[in-house]
Write a protein that holds these residues in place. Structure first.
Motif: not given
Length: 264
Positions: A231-248
């Motif tokens: 679950k921790t890794i899954e949440e980390f991946i969500v954080s990285q995807q969210y940052e990318a979405e914000l950039y675009y």
């Protein structure tokens, strides 16, 4: 960076709420641990005058040494020292230096940018791509200045606002992660106040971000597969995807700048 876990229900996901070991492993399989490329390193290097075979460079927050190797291949300097607090990154750094036959001039050491093991006026050039935020832009400029010889250069990249106003979503995200994010004019003023003559200030291209996030698309898949059900890794991946979405979504409002100054 904080070594704690994030409560996904109480705050927006971001990288700073995860254990450093997760972050280090995630970024260990890439030449650079942040946005940037060799072309832009070379462009910035073009603003630096006077490097000779007797010159010395420090690359602070070097990661696995992507930009350090570019400096080694394109300067005559007798010594280039990369510093990072991650042992695994420095191990890879040393391997990369050997692969490129730079091991006699390009050295990697484990160290903390808040307590660097250097002497006063050791270096002709201090370099830091995507890393000065760990200590803070203004603090880094001030504290690292003593390690530069008179007339020496500093070259750093820093996440910067392009506009005076921006949407609340991106404003809140970056101020939570990095309260020192600021406008170009304020960053230049901080550089001058710290005792540098600003030599060059320019925006890095969008491609450094798109390439960075494209790599992460594949990395996220392999990371989730390796740690399936964690679950921790899954949440980390969500954080990285969210940052990318914000950039675009908001790339018109912020991005990396190169700031190059000369010690006065």
């Amino acid at each position: 960076m904080q070594q704690n876990k994030k409560d996904m229900n109480n705050e927006e996901p971001n990288i700073h709420n995860f254990d450093l070991n997760i972050i280090y492993e995630y970024f260990s399989e890439t030449a650079r641990q942040g946005p940037g490329n060799g072309k832009e390193t070379l462009k910035a290097l073009g603003f630096i005058d006077g490097l000779t075979e007797k010159s010395k460079i420090a690359d602070i927050g070097c990661g696995t040494g992507g930009q350090t190797m570019v400096l080694g291949e394109n300067t005559p300097c007798e010594m280039i020292i990369g510093v990072d607090n991650c042992h695994d990154f420095i191990h890879q750094f040393k391997q990369n230096a050997q692969i490129k036959n730079l091991q006699d001039r390009v050295k990697g050491i484990v160290g903390n940018m808040e307590n660097l093991p250097f002497q006063k006026e050791d270096f002709d050039l201090i370099w830091s791509e995507g890393a000065i935020y760990n200590i803070g832009f203004e603090r880094g400029l001030n504290e690292w200045r003593k390690f530069l010889k008179p007339g020496g250069y500093i070259a750093v990249t820093e996440n910067t606002w392009f506009t005076e106003e921006r949407p609340a979503e991106i404003q809140e995200f970056w101020h939570k992660i990095y309260p020192e994010i600021d406008t170009i004019s304020n960053k230049v003023a901080q550089m001058q106040k710290a005792g540098y003559l600003p030599i060059a200030t320019y925006i890095l291209p969008e491609t450094i971000w798109t390439d960075y996030y494209t790599w992460q698309t594949f990395r996220r898949e392999s990371f989730l597969k390796k740690y399936k059900g964690n679950k921790t890794i899954e949440e980390f991946i969500v954080s990285q995807q969210y940052e990318a979405e914000l950039y675009y979504k908001y790339k018109a409002y912020y991005g990396y700048m190169f700031y190059i100054g000369k010690k006065m």
